[in-house]
Design an enzyme around this catalytic site. Structure first.
Site, PDB file in Angstrom:
ATOM      1  N   ARG A  87       0.411   3.990  -3.078  1.00 60.04           N
ATOM      2  CA  ARG A  87      -0.165   5.064  -2.759  1.00 60.04           C
ATOM      3  C   ARG A  87       0.958   6.245  -2.603  1.00 60.04           C
ATOM      4  O   ARG A  87       0.746   7.236  -3.190  1.00 60.04           O
ATOM      5  CB  ARG A  87      -0.971   5.005  -1.527  1.00 60.04           C
ATOM      6  CG  ARG A  87      -2.041   4.002  -1.843  1.00 60.04           C
ATOM      7  CD  ARG A  87      -3.288   4.134  -0.804  1.00 60.04           C
ATOM      8  NE  ARG A  87      -3.842   2.887  -0.484  1.00 60.04           N
ATOM      9  CZ  ARG A  87      -5.176   2.690  -0.180  1.00 60.04           C
ATOM     10  NH1 ARG A  87      -5.839   3.661   0.192  1.00 60.04           N
ATOM     11  NH2 ARG A  87      -5.903   1.409  -0.153  1.00 60.04           N
ATOM     12  N   GLU A 115     -12.502   0.415  -9.818  1.00 61.68           N
ATOM     13  CA  GLU A 115     -11.887  -0.579 -10.813  1.00 61.68           C
ATOM     14  C   GLU A 115     -13.049  -0.619 -11.997  1.00 61.68           C
ATOM     15  O   GLU A 115     -12.604  -0.739 -13.079  1.00 61.68           O
ATOM     16  CB  GLU A 115     -11.991  -2.094 -10.422  1.00 61.68           C
ATOM     17  CG  GLU A 115     -10.831  -2.230  -9.343  1.00 61.68           C
ATOM     18  CD  GLU A 115     -10.924  -1.485  -8.078  1.00 61.68           C
ATOM     19  OE1 GLU A 115     -12.166  -1.460  -7.574  1.00 61.68           O
ATOM     20  OE2 GLU A 115     -10.019  -1.624  -7.450  1.00 61.68           O
ATOM     21  N   GLU A 117       0.869  -1.355  -0.036  1.00 64.67           N
ATOM     22  CA  GLU A 117      -0.032   0.038   0.187  1.00 64.67           C
ATOM     23  C   GLU A 117       0.964   1.177   0.129  1.00 64.67           C
ATOM     24  O   GLU A 117       0.523   2.170  -0.507  1.00 64.67           O
ATOM     25  CB  GLU A 117      -0.978  -0.052   1.354  1.00 64.67           C
ATOM     26  CG  GLU A 117      -1.956  -0.920   1.247  1.00 64.67           C
ATOM     27  CD  GLU A 117      -3.194  -0.802   0.248  1.00 64.67           C
ATOM     28  OE1 GLU A 117      -3.258   0.074  -0.657  1.00 64.67           O
ATOM     29  OE2 GLU A 117      -3.881  -2.033   0.161  1.00 64.67           O
ATOM     30  N   ASP A 155      -4.806  -9.714  -8.255  1.00 65.99           N
ATOM     31  CA  ASP A 155      -4.960  -8.806  -9.501  1.00 65.99           C
ATOM     32  C   ASP A 155      -3.916  -7.968  -9.959  1.00 65.99           C
ATOM     33  O   ASP A 155      -3.430  -8.290 -11.171  1.00 65.99           O
ATOM     34  CB  ASP A 155      -5.910  -7.784  -8.906  1.00 65.99           C
ATOM     35  CG  ASP A 155      -5.695  -7.147  -7.576  1.00 65.99           C
ATOM     36  OD1 ASP A 155      -4.697  -7.594  -7.113  1.00 65.99           O
ATOM     37  OD2 ASP A 155      -6.667  -6.528  -7.215  1.00 65.99           O
TER      38      ASP A 155
HETATM   39  C1  DMJ Z   1      -6.617   0.441  -4.907  1.00 63.85           C
HETATM   40  O1  DMJ Z   1      -5.734   0.584  -3.710  1.00 63.85           O
HETATM   41  C2  DMJ Z   1      -5.668  -0.142  -5.787  1.00 63.85           C
HETATM   42  O2  DMJ Z   1      -6.238  -0.056  -7.246  1.00 63.85           O
HETATM   43  C3  DMJ Z   1      -5.330  -1.699  -5.637  1.00 63.85           C
HETATM   44  O3  DMJ Z   1      -4.655  -2.279  -6.710  1.00 63.85           O
HETATM   45  C4  DMJ Z   1      -6.535  -2.368  -5.155  1.00 63.85           C
HETATM   46  N1  DMJ Z   1      -7.638  -1.786  -5.207  1.00 63.85           N
HETATM   47  C5  DMJ Z   1      -7.764  -0.355  -4.483  1.00 63.85           C
HETATM   48  C6  DMJ Z   1      -9.007   0.315  -4.768  1.00 63.85           C
HETATM   49  O4  DMJ Z   1      -9.956  -0.373  -4.884  1.00 63.85           O
END
Ligand code: DMJ
Length: 643
Positions: A272, A535, A268, A401
């Site tokens: 971010r 998404e 994260e 993902d």
């Molecule tokens: C986001 O922080 C990013 O897209 C991450 O890859 C997974 N999903 C969250 C938001 O849904």
């Protein structure tokens, strides 16, 4: 006699000098004055003698000082291991040959001390001739020299940074007034989210828009790292909200500190914070963002200190101690976490010239490449101690993902030269299509989850990003299947739109099923929430860029209206707990990704394509745009793929 009264000091000390004075009374005062000088001269000679004796006589403390490193020069024959290092033993041996050598050494020292002393006096004299201003100027010059030297030491020469055309002609403003109005509405929503965070949550990681106070979760650790500020910066910049951008920059400059005793999620923080800072740097050119990104990356590096080099999920920013989530299968690290570092880390190496970041992520890739994959699928769990897979669970949604996303984007980001990444992506997608992608009875294409040899016919909101990924990867796909992948992207977009359309609020649930007559609908109560996720909108935007089919703007606008109607509160935007309920309750969290991703993708959907063209920019998984690195002629240390 009155004489002693006239020269009280001299008379008292040397009365004999007064003897002849009474014979020449008219010269008395003159003679007393000369005496005074003579006395002073004698006195100063005496003091100089004492000082010299004191200064030049050997004393143990001086020798001890030389012992600290010059003993080989001063007393080369002394066996220090037997205690001969001390002056005491040296002097005891100071007979005959030793004594002679000792005297020579002392003489040499005396000469040196005298010379140094004279030199210092000369310099002092010269200094005193100068004016105060001249001396100050000299000091400043010296200081500047030191600063320059330090700078040279700290920073290696950096490669030139490519800054592609940033925001297109006219900031991507659409000519169509209707589209322009929609775009302005999205900008207004961004301002509402930002202003409320600014007012009630400033410096905290996120905002509680109903309680009107700061909010945080364990992914950010226990300190206020201003996650929303960092995540939102590039969206502010792209939307032209420059005052807000500057406020954010100022906070980061003054307050963003990573030397905190706080355990954070490596993934994260990477997507971010590092992603957000790098994008802000590339867009604005402000050095502070690059510096902060590099500082933070340094704090994440200890997470890679595992027996395999697969990083821990969490790391303490201060101690560097890492560990994994307690809930993860058999102490494993998560594929989507350790597999979603590549883009940011390659950029870090590119910007700093330091291969350490690049090597860490390439090591992960090489290790994954060597491993057996059940049915060609990558399980979501990998134990960082043993290097073995944990539970055989494969997903294109949560836990898996963005690993697939980053394989494709590594290739795009390298100007399509990282063919190893492209191959891994193609192989993975082929296996996913074969084992996880199905059509429902009602004709909806969905991506299920593979759990221990069984396909679960459930798709997460998170999985909906894959529509955009398939479209993005269509060009350059194996066997020239571009049309097929674009079509697959369109089908996923359609399915995800259905998951929104079949709810009361026209917002998508967290997960939806394709089973027992259920189609794209959430069944379990705890899967009915919508937390402002991006998404589905992300996929609409990619599909729009590749097809310009107006239905994607239409679907995006439906989502915008639903968010504004059901998630907007006076203190910002909140997630909702049940998208099938006409009177939803709020979860009271304004997620940082709402500003970083959801609103950015919506804004781009209603902008012209020359606002961040995909030929030049690759978006990280948190929607932070990073430029394509045209590395064909550049050598990135240790990176054969880029050569
Ligand atoms: C986001 O922080 C990013 O897209 C991450 O890859 C997974 N999903 C969250 C938001 O849904």
């Amino acid at each position: 006699m009155s004489a002693p009264a006239l020269l009280p000091l001299a008379g008292r000390r040397l009365p004999a000098l007064n003897l002849g004075a009474s014979s020449f009374p008219h010269h008395r005062a003159t003679l007393r004055l000369s005496e005074k000088f003579i006395l002073l001269l004698i006195l100063s000679a005496f003091i100089t003698l004492c000082f010299g004796a004191f200064f030049f006589l050997p004393d143990s403390s001086k020798h001890k000082r030389f012992d600290l490193g010059l003993e080989d020069v001063l007393i080369p024959h002394v066996d220090t291991s037997k205690g001969g290092k001390h002056l005491g033993s040296f002097l005891i041996h100071g007979q005959g040959h030793d004594e002679h050598r000792h005297r020579e050494e002392e003489e040499r020292l005396r000469i040196k001390i005298r010379a140094d002393h004279e030199k210092a006096l000369e310099e002092a004299k010269e200094k005193l001739k100068k004016s105060r201003d001249e001396i100050q100027a000299e000091i400043q010059t010296e200081k500047n020299k030191v600063v320059q030297e330090l700078k040279k030491k700290d920073s290696k020469p950096l490669p030139p940074v490519p800054l592609p055309n940033l925001v297109g002609i006219n900031s991507g403003e659409p000519a169509d007034p209707d589209i322009r109005e929609k775009r302005n509405k999205i900008k207004e929503m961004m301002k509402h989210a930002w202003d409320n965070y600014r007012q009630y949550g400033w410096g905290h990681n996120e905002l509680k828009p109903i309680a009107r106070k700061g909010h945080s979760t364990n992914i950010f650790g226990n300190s206020q790292m201003g996650a929303t500020i960092v995540d939102a910066l590039d969206t502010l910049y792209i939307m032209g909200l420059r005052d807000e951008f500057r406020e954010g920059q100022e906070w980061i400059d003054k307050n963003l500190d990573f030397s905190v005793n706080s355990e954070v999620s490596v993934f994260e923080v990477n997507i971010r914070f590092i992603g957000g800072l790098l994008a802000a740097y590339y867009l604005s050119g402000q050095e502070v963002f690059k510096i902060k990104a590099v500082q933070l990356a340094g704090k994440l590096l200890p997470a890679f200190n595992t027996p395999t080099g697969i990083p821990w999920a969490m790391v303490n920013l201060k101690s560097g101690v890492g560990r994994n989530w307690g809930w993860a299968s058999a102490g494993s690290s998560i594929l989507a976490e350790f597999g979603t570092l590549h883009m940011e880390f390659v950029h870090l190496s590119y910007l700093t010239g330091d291969p350490v970041y690049y090597n860490k992520v390439m090591h992960i890739r090489k290790l994954l490449q060597k491993m057996d994959r059940p049915n060609g699928l990558y399980p979501n769990y990998l134990n960082p101690r043993t290097g073995r897979w944990g539970q055989h669970h494969t997903s294109v949604g949560g836990l898996g993902d963005s690993f697939y996303e980053y394989l494709l984007k590594a290739w795009l980001m390298s100007d399509k030269t990282d063919t190893e990444a492209r191959k891994m992506y193609d192989d993975a997608i082929e296996a996913i299509e074969k084992h996880l992608i199905r059509k429902s009875n009602g004709g909806l294409t969905f991506i299920g989850e593979w759990k221990n040899g069984h396909l679960e016919r459930k798709m997460g909101h998170l999985t909906c990003f894959a529509g955009g990924m398939f479209a993005l990867g269509a060009d350059g796909s194996r066997d020239d299947k571009a049309g097929h992948y674009l079509q697959l992207g369109a089908e996923i977009a359609h399915t995800c739109h259905e998951s929104y359309d079949r709810t009361t609020l026209k917002l998508g649930p967290e997960a939806f099923k394709f089973d027992g007559g259920v189609e794209a609908v959430a069944v379990r109560q705890n899967e009915k929430y919508y937390i402002l996720r991006p998404e589905v909108i992300e996929t609409y935007w990619y599909m729009w860029r590749f097809t310009h089919d107006p239905k994607y703007r239409q679907w995006g606008w439906e989502a915008t209206q639903a968010i504004d109607k059901y998630c907007r509160v006076s203190g910002g935007f909140s997630g909702v707990k049940d998208v099938y309920s006409s009177s939803p309750t709020y979860d009271d969290v304004q997620q940082s990704f709402f500003l970083a991703e959801t609103l950015k993708y919506l804004y781009l959907l209603f902008s012209n394509d020359d606002l961040l063209p995909l030929d030049n920019w690759v978006f990280n998984t948190e929607a932070h745009p990073l430029p394509v690195l045209h590395l064909a002629n550049t050598t990135l240390s240790g990176n054969p793929a880029y050569r």
